[in-house]
Motif scaffolding. Structure first.
Motif, PDB file in Angstrom:
ATOM      1  N   ARG A  21       7.167   4.050  17.266  1.00  0.00           N
ATOM      2  CA  ARG A  21       7.832   4.369  15.997  1.00  0.00           C
ATOM      3  C   ARG A  21       8.332   3.092  15.318  1.00  0.00           C
ATOM      4  NH1 ARG A  21      12.975   3.948  13.662  1.00  0.00           N
ATOM      5  NH2 ARG A  21      13.979   4.525  15.619  1.00  0.00           N
ATOM      6  N   ILE A  22       8.894   2.192  16.095  1.00  0.00           N
ATOM      7  CA  ILE A  22       9.350   0.904  15.553  1.00  0.00           C
ATOM      8  C   ILE A  22       8.161   0.122  14.996  1.00  0.00           C
ATOM      9  CG2 ILE A  22      10.425  -1.303  16.130  1.00  0.00           C
ATOM     10  CD1 ILE A  22      12.385   1.014  16.159  1.00  0.00           C
ATOM     11  N   LEU A  23       7.034   0.168  15.722  1.00  0.00           N
ATOM     12  CA  LEU A  23       5.862  -0.597  15.320  1.00  0.00           C
ATOM     13  C   LEU A  23       5.284  -0.112  13.999  1.00  0.00           C
ATOM     14  CD1 LEU A  23       3.610  -2.656  15.891  1.00  0.00           C
ATOM     15  CD2 LEU A  23       2.486  -0.921  17.301  1.00  0.00           C
ATOM     16  N   VAL A  24       5.026   1.191  13.873  1.00  0.00           N
ATOM     17  CA  VAL A  24       4.340   1.696  12.684  1.00  0.00           C
ATOM     18  C   VAL A  24       5.237   1.698  11.455  1.00  0.00           C
ATOM     19  CG1 VAL A  24       2.752   3.104  14.034  1.00  0.00           C
ATOM     20  CG2 VAL A  24       4.880   4.118  13.195  1.00  0.00           C
ATOM     21  N   THR A  25       6.548   1.587  11.633  1.00  0.00           N
ATOM     22  CA  THR A  25       7.461   1.555  10.478  1.00  0.00           C
ATOM     23  C   THR A  25       7.958   0.149  10.158  1.00  0.00           C
ATOM     24  OG1 THR A  25       9.371   2.037  11.910  1.00  0.00           O
ATOM     25  CG2 THR A  25       8.260   3.912  10.879  1.00  0.00           C
ATOM     26  N   GLY A  26       7.450  -0.867  10.884  1.00  0.00           N
ATOM     27  CA  GLY A  26       7.820  -2.248  10.584  1.00  0.00           C
ATOM     28  C   GLY A  26       9.253  -2.603  10.904  1.00  0.00           C
ATOM     29  N   ALA A  27       9.908  -1.830  11.774  1.00  0.00           N
ATOM     30  CA  ALA A  27      11.326  -2.080  12.078  1.00  0.00           C
ATOM     31  C   ALA A  27      11.528  -3.223  13.059  1.00  0.00           C
ATOM     32  CB  ALA A  27      11.968  -0.800  12.627  1.00  0.00           C
ATOM     33  N   TYR A  76      -8.374   3.713   9.145  1.00  0.00           N
ATOM     34  CA  TYR A  76      -8.214   2.947   7.908  1.00  0.00           C
ATOM     35  C   TYR A  76      -8.818   3.694   6.723  1.00  0.00           C
ATOM     36  CZ  TYR A  76      -8.326  -0.943   4.637  1.00  0.00           C
ATOM     37  OH  TYR A  76      -8.145  -1.738   3.535  1.00  0.00           O
ATOM     38  N   LEU A  77     -10.035   4.236   6.912  1.00  0.00           N
ATOM     39  CA  LEU A  77     -10.700   4.933   5.812  1.00  0.00           C
ATOM     40  C   LEU A  77      -9.956   6.206   5.424  1.00  0.00           C
ATOM     41  CD1 LEU A  77     -14.453   4.504   6.820  1.00  0.00           C
ATOM     42  CD2 LEU A  77     -13.160   3.250   5.066  1.00  0.00           C
ATOM     43  N   ILE A  78      -9.437   6.928   6.401  1.00  0.00           N
ATOM     44  CA  ILE A  78      -8.697   8.158   6.104  1.00  0.00           C
ATOM     45  C   ILE A  78      -7.419   7.847   5.327  1.00  0.00           C
ATOM     46  CG2 ILE A  78      -7.348  10.024   7.152  1.00  0.00           C
ATOM     47  CD1 ILE A  78      -9.467  10.084   9.380  1.00  0.00           C
ATOM     48  N   ILE A  79      -6.701   6.807   5.741  1.00  0.00           N
ATOM     49  CA  ILE A  79      -5.459   6.432   5.051  1.00  0.00           C
ATOM     50  C   ILE A  79      -5.758   6.019   3.610  1.00  0.00           C
ATOM     51  CG2 ILE A  79      -3.586   4.755   4.969  1.00  0.00           C
ATOM     52  CD1 ILE A  79      -3.638   4.735   8.044  1.00  0.00           C
ATOM     53  N   ILE A  80      -6.799   5.202   3.430  1.00  0.00           N
ATOM     54  CA  ILE A  80      -7.154   4.760   2.077  1.00  0.00           C
ATOM     55  C   ILE A  80      -7.622   5.932   1.220  1.00  0.00           C
ATOM     56  CG2 ILE A  80      -8.761   3.344   0.750  1.00  0.00           C
ATOM     57  CD1 ILE A  80      -6.541   1.770   2.113  1.00  0.00           C
ATOM     58  N   ALA A  81      -8.379   6.869   1.817  1.00  0.00           N
ATOM     59  CA  ALA A  81      -8.917   7.994   1.059  1.00  0.00           C
ATOM     60  C   ALA A  81      -7.827   8.959   0.615  1.00  0.00           C
ATOM     61  CB  ALA A  81      -9.971   8.728   1.907  1.00  0.00           C
ATOM     62  N   TYR A  82      -6.857   9.211   1.472  1.00  0.00           N
ATOM     63  CA  TYR A  82      -5.829  10.209   1.164  1.00  0.00           C
ATOM     64  C   TYR A  82      -4.622   9.608   0.435  1.00  0.00           C
ATOM     65  CZ  TYR A  82      -8.022  14.037   3.709  1.00  0.00           C
ATOM     66  OH  TYR A  82      -8.870  15.041   4.097  1.00  0.00           O
ATOM     67  N   ARG A 123      -1.998  -2.198   9.835  1.00  0.00           N
ATOM     68  CA  ARG A 123      -1.115  -2.118  11.009  1.00  0.00           C
ATOM     69  C   ARG A 123      -1.192  -0.739  11.662  1.00  0.00           C
ATOM     70  NH1 ARG A 123       4.578  -3.157   9.225  1.00  0.00           N
ATOM     71  NH2 ARG A 123       4.571  -0.942   8.705  1.00  0.00           N
ATOM     72  N   THR A 124      -1.192   0.317  10.872  1.00  0.00           N
ATOM     73  CA  THR A 124      -1.261   1.667  11.423  1.00  0.00           C
ATOM     74  C   THR A 124      -2.586   1.902  12.136  1.00  0.00           C
ATOM     75  OG1 THR A 124       0.189   2.463   9.648  1.00  0.00           O
ATOM     76  CG2 THR A 124      -1.071   4.112  10.858  1.00  0.00           C
ATOM     77  N   SER A 125      -3.683   1.414  11.557  1.00  0.00           N
ATOM     78  CA  SER A 125      -5.005   1.602  12.163  1.00  0.00           C
ATOM     79  C   SER A 125      -5.129   0.815  13.463  1.00  0.00           C
ATOM     80  CB  SER A 125      -6.098   1.186  11.185  1.00  0.00           C
ATOM     81  OG  SER A 125      -6.038   1.956  10.004  1.00  0.00           O
ATOM     82  N   ILE A 126      -4.557  -0.374  13.501  1.00  0.00           N
ATOM     83  CA  ILE A 126      -4.568  -1.158  14.747  1.00  0.00           C
ATOM     84  C   ILE A 126      -3.786  -0.427  15.832  1.00  0.00           C
ATOM     85  CG2 ILE A 126      -3.714  -3.272  15.831  1.00  0.00           C
ATOM     86  CD1 ILE A 126      -4.417  -4.748  13.253  1.00  0.00           C
ATOM     87  N   THR A 127      -2.680   0.196  15.457  1.00  0.00           N
ATOM     88  CA  THR A 127      -1.890   0.961  16.422  1.00  0.00           C
ATOM     89  C   THR A 127      -2.688   2.126  16.989  1.00  0.00           C
ATOM     90  OG1 THR A 127       0.147   0.393  15.233  1.00  0.00           O
ATOM     91  CG2 THR A 127       0.255   2.229  16.779  1.00  0.00           C
ATOM     92  N   PHE A 128      -3.397   2.864  16.113  1.00  0.00           N
ATOM     93  CA  PHE A 128      -4.244   3.960  16.588  1.00  0.00           C
ATOM     94  C   PHE A 128      -5.369   3.433  17.478  1.00  0.00           C
ATOM     95  CE2 PHE A 128      -2.717   6.569  12.837  1.00  0.00           C
ATOM     96  CZ  PHE A 128      -2.067   7.498  13.624  1.00  0.00           C
ATOM     97  N   ALA A 129      -5.922   2.282  17.125  1.00  0.00           N
ATOM     98  CA  ALA A 129      -6.990   1.695  17.941  1.00  0.00           C
ATOM     99  C   ALA A 129      -6.471   1.303  19.321  1.00  0.00           C
ATOM    100  CB  ALA A 129      -7.581   0.485  17.226  1.00  0.00           C
TER     101      ALA A 129
END
Length: 418
Positions: free
Chosen positions: A107-113, A397-403, A351-357
């Motif tokens: 949670r800290i990672l994906v929110t940049g905290a 990455y593609l899903i985030i950009i598309a939506y 950053r979010t896509s790297i976390t999912f990867a």
């Protein structure tokens, strides 16, 4: 009585300064508290276990059987009223603590905290997770049954695989070439004293810095209460919620512990010359999977008769590199952000896509830990790991950009999305 104590301890000032601190009311913020609840439960159940456990490998007679004292004491604990359940609560609380701490860090990672000025607390959080995992590992060997001895020998081998210093470090930690008569007493002292003290210190420091820097806030808080912490005071509202959550935690963990008794030592029996088939708990299974798909005879010679082998690469190098990246992250990602407000994961697609990867990598390497059961070859598993990790990044990455589209510049885009 209150006035008498207030004159000596400044309770009113303490209440205003600390107990009226505002806590954000959001479900993701309770992950850190669940980590703390699990640690408290571990300490309480650990006290009970330590009263009845003998950290020794000396052979004693129990009902006509010659057994190691450590193993026999586990049998005794299981024979006590609720003894097996409390030991199981201890086991599952360790799993919950590691899981909650890991999710909290995500949670800290994906929110940049983790960014300035919270780099120190990010590092402390990483240390907490690392020490919790190591503490859980030291608990592996204490039952001293065939499973725990085999699993601990694997850990000893991984530590000893470090070139030049590994064997020396492992012998210091394990009291010689595991198992020796000194191994259990030394590991026991680490498990019940030194590592818990270190965890207490890290937890205390983590909370102190958090109170000093104040909680981060969801982006919408800037619209609702600009410049302020949006939440409820520590006492009494947050205190009541924490109490209810802890009682709920105890109910759930006791249900789990009573339904699935952890590590039945009698099923494995005392240590023997044969080596049983073992698999570690889920938080080590991804490392075990990496070890399964690296050829056991892989070696790179180094000067001074040292070698880099498969155990070092899978058990030390790859986890160490991931840990190093996590440590360096807040000092590399120095993009400006509002100190108090969380960044939206959808506004930071890379950053979010790297976390999912990363999660996909850990899941696919965990799958490799079941190589024999599924009948996969090493080549197939390497393909699943590499393709699965890359495909997860690209798809995310593609899903985030598309939506959600490309992230707008500035804070306004964050608030509009919120």
């Amino acid at each position: 009585m209150y006035r008498w104590l207030d004159e000596r301890l400044s309770l009113t000032r303490f209440n205003k300064k600390f107990l009226r601190k505002a806590f954000p009311v959001h479900h993701s913020f309770f992950l850190g508290e669940i980590t703390m609840f699990a640690f408290i439960t571990l300490v309480l159940t650990g006290i009970f276990l330590s009263f009845n456990y003998e950290p020794s490998t000396r052979i004693i007679k129990v009902a006509g059987r010659e057994l190691p004292a450590a193993y026999a004491s586990i049998l005794y604990i299981d024979s006590l009223p609720f003894g097996a359940v409390l030991r199981s609560v201890h086991h599952w609380s360790a799993n919950i603590m590691i899981a909650a701490a890991f999710l909290h860090l995500l949670r800290i990672l994906v929110t940049g905290a983790y960014k300035k000025p919270r780099e120190i607390n990010w590092l402390i959080g990483l240390g907490l997770l690392g020490v919790a995992v190591v503490t859980a590992f030291t608990g592996y060997s204490l039952p001293f049954d065939a499973f725990s001895v085999t699993a601990t020998q694997i850990g000893y081998g991984i530590g000893a695989s470090m070139p030049y210093i590994g064997e020396w470090i492992s012998k210091v930690i394990f009291g010689g070439e595991y198992p020796t008569m000194h191994s259990i007493p030394r590991i026991y002292s680490l498990h019940v004293l030194w590592f818990p003290l270190l965890l207490m210190a890290l937890l205390g420091l983590h909370m102190l810095i958090m109170i000093k820097q104040k909680h981060t806030q969801p982006a919408y808080a800037k619209k609702v209460a600009p410049g302020k912490i949006l939440g409820v005071p520590m006492m009494p509202q947050q205190g009541f919620m924490m109490t209810i959550l802890y009682l709920l935690y105890l109910a759930v963990v006791f249900f789990i512990a009573g339904t699935w008794i952890a590590h039945p030592v009698e099923a494995f029996g005392p240590p023997t010359a044969s080596t049983p088939a073992v698999k570690p708990d889920w938080y080590f299974l991804w490392i075990y999977g990496i070890l399964q798909i690296i050829p056991g005879d892989f070696k790179i010679a180094l000067p001074g008769d040292a070698v880099i082998n498969s155990e070092f690469i899978g058990g030390v190098l790859i986890p160490g590199l991931l840990g190093l990246v996590a440590v360096l992250l807040p000092f590399v990602d120095t993009r400006k952000t509002k100190q108090r407000y969380l960044e939206l994961p959808t506004r930071h697609p890379v950053r979010t896509s790297i976390t999912f990867a990363l999660l996909a990598f850990m899941l696919t390497t965990t799958l490799a830990g079941w190589k024999e059961e599924f009948g996969f070859s090493n080549g197939t598993l390497w393909a699943i790991i590499i393709i699965g990790t890359l495909a997860t990044y690209i798809a995310s990455y593609l899903i985030i950009i598309a939506y959600w589209g490309k992230p707008p510049k500035g804070e306004a885009g964050e608030l509009e999305e919120a």
